[in-house]
Every structure is written in structure tokens, then in C-alpha cells.
Design an enzyme around this catalytic site. Structure first.
Site, PDB file in Angstrom:
ATOM      1  N   ARG A  37       0.879  -1.257   0.057  1.00 53.95           N
ATOM      2  CA  ARG A  37      -0.065  -0.057   0.003  1.00 53.95           C
ATOM      3  C   ARG A  37       0.818   1.373   0.050  1.00 53.95           C
ATOM      4  NH1 ARG A  37      -2.893  -0.616   4.788  1.00 53.95           N
ATOM      5  NH2 ARG A  37      -3.489   1.387   4.534  1.00 53.95           N
ATOM      6  N   ASN A  38       2.068   1.094   0.052  1.00 54.15           N
ATOM      7  CA  ASN A  38       2.864   2.483  -0.064  1.00 54.15           C
ATOM      8  C   ASN A  38       2.951   2.646  -1.367  1.00 54.15           C
ATOM      9  OD1 ASN A  38       5.458   4.132  -0.294  1.00 54.15           O
ATOM     10  ND2 ASN A  38       5.719   3.424   1.959  1.00 54.15           N
ATOM     11  N   GLN A  39       2.831   4.057  -1.687  1.00 56.11           N
ATOM     12  CA  GLN A  39       2.675   4.660  -2.972  1.00 56.11           C
ATOM     13  C   GLN A  39       4.037   5.164  -3.527  1.00 56.11           C
ATOM     14  OE1 GLN A  39       0.006   7.671  -1.800  1.00 56.11           O
ATOM     15  NE2 GLN A  39      -1.843   6.575  -2.719  1.00 56.11           N
ATOM     16  N   PHE A  40       5.281   4.915  -2.822  1.00 52.21           N
ATOM     17  CA  PHE A  40       6.257   5.135  -3.394  1.00 52.21           C
ATOM     18  C   PHE A  40       6.574   5.076  -4.770  1.00 52.21           C
ATOM     19  CE2 PHE A  40      10.923   4.641  -4.338  1.00 52.21           C
ATOM     20  CZ  PHE A  40      11.396   6.189  -3.984  1.00 52.21           C
ATOM     21  N   SER A 136       4.932   8.940   1.169  1.00 53.28           N
ATOM     22  CA  SER A 136       4.165   8.107   0.462  1.00 53.28           C
ATOM     23  C   SER A 136       3.620   6.915   1.158  1.00 53.28           C
ATOM     24  CB  SER A 136       5.291   7.380  -0.817  1.00 53.28           C
ATOM     25  OG  SER A 136       6.235   6.538  -0.033  1.00 53.28           O
TER      26      SER A 136
END
Length: 157
Positions: A37-40, A136
Site C-alpha cells: 500500500r506504500n505509494q512510493f 508515500s
């Protein structure tokens, strides 16, 4: 005491993105921004015009270096239960002074979130342009992806 991941740098990078410290999922996987789920990777891919999120991890790192962008964390080690930056105890910063030797073309340091951004004055004092970006992390849900992306475009400026 937890130890961070190895830096993704080379002598040709001009931009370095610093997170705070890898989350539990990243430490287990030994990969930056491994939490699904990290948007990095989606944010950085959109900024660089590269499909980073869809690529195998090693190829992501190769693409970053080909674009002269490095990746590391502001902290080399710390104590922490879980993944939240608020839980970090006894932080030990990386040796930012060695970056001049390792990355002589480095001119801009971008910080992924407020925790790593707290080190921006240290890097600015060393002569680097600094940019603090919104985190992020999935814990930073107050901004939409589009709002984050608008600020992450500063990586290319």
C-alpha cells in the site's frame, strides 16, 4: 537495534531520495518500499515517466540509477516496534558527509516525509538543495495520490 538497507547510489546520481527508515515489510523483504500500500513506486514512476511499480525490484533500482536518482534512508539504524516513524527510538543518522565522496555529482536531496525531512537542514547546511515531500506511506492518508504527485514533481525541477 534494527539496521537499515544498503544505499542505492553510484557516483553519477544527482538526486537522492531519503526515507526515514524501512518499515517492517521492507526489512523482511530486504527491499525499499515493499509494503503493497506504500505509494512510493507509483509516485516515483509517474514523476520519472517509468513503469516502476510494474517492474521487478532489481530493474526498478537499475532504472533509478540510469536516471541518476539514488535511494537511501536518513537513518542507518534505530529501535522501533512496528513500522510507524512515531515509534522510532534511538535514531542513528547515516554519515551524510561521506556523500560528497561517494556521489560527487549529487546536488539535490529529497526527503520522503516529515521524519526524514527533519534532517533537511543538515543537508542544506552541507550545500545540497533540499526538498521535503509528502510521505508515500499508507499512514499518510490525508492527501490523495494526485495531491502527493503534484508535490513529488519537485524531484524533476
Amino acid at each position: 537495534m534494527l539496521t537499515g538497507l544498503a544505499p542505492v547510489i553510484d557516483p553519477d546520481i544527482h538526486t537522492l531520495i531519503l526515507g526515514s527508515f524501512p518499515g517492517a515489510a521492507s526489512l523482511r523483504a530486504e527491499r525499499y518500499y515493499a509494503h503493497p500500500r506504500n505509494q512510493f513506486w507509483k509516485l516515483l514512476g509517474a514523476v520519472l515517466g517509468e513503469p516502476l511499480y510494474d517492474l521487478p525490484y532489481d530493474e526498478r533500482l537499475q532504472r533509478l540509477l540510469a536516471r541518476h536518482v539514488g535511494l537511501w534512508d536518513a537513518l542507518a539504524a534505530c529501535e522501533r516496534l512496528g513500522s510507524l516513524d512515531a515509534a522510532i527510538r534511538r535514531p542513528q543518522a547515516i554519515d551524510h558527509l561521506m556523500l560528497r565522496e561517494l556521489c560527487p555529482r549529487l546536488s539535490r536531496v529529497c526527503f520522503n516525509g516529515k521524519t526524514s525531512g527533519s534532517y533537511a537542514p543538515l543537508y542544506a547546511g552541507a550545500g545540497y538543495e533540499t526538498v521535503v515531500l509528502p510521505s508515500s506511506s499508507p499512514a499518510n492518508a490525508r492527501l490523495s495520490f494526485e495531491d502527493k504527485l503534484a508535490q513529488w514533481q519537485a524531484i524533476n525541477r
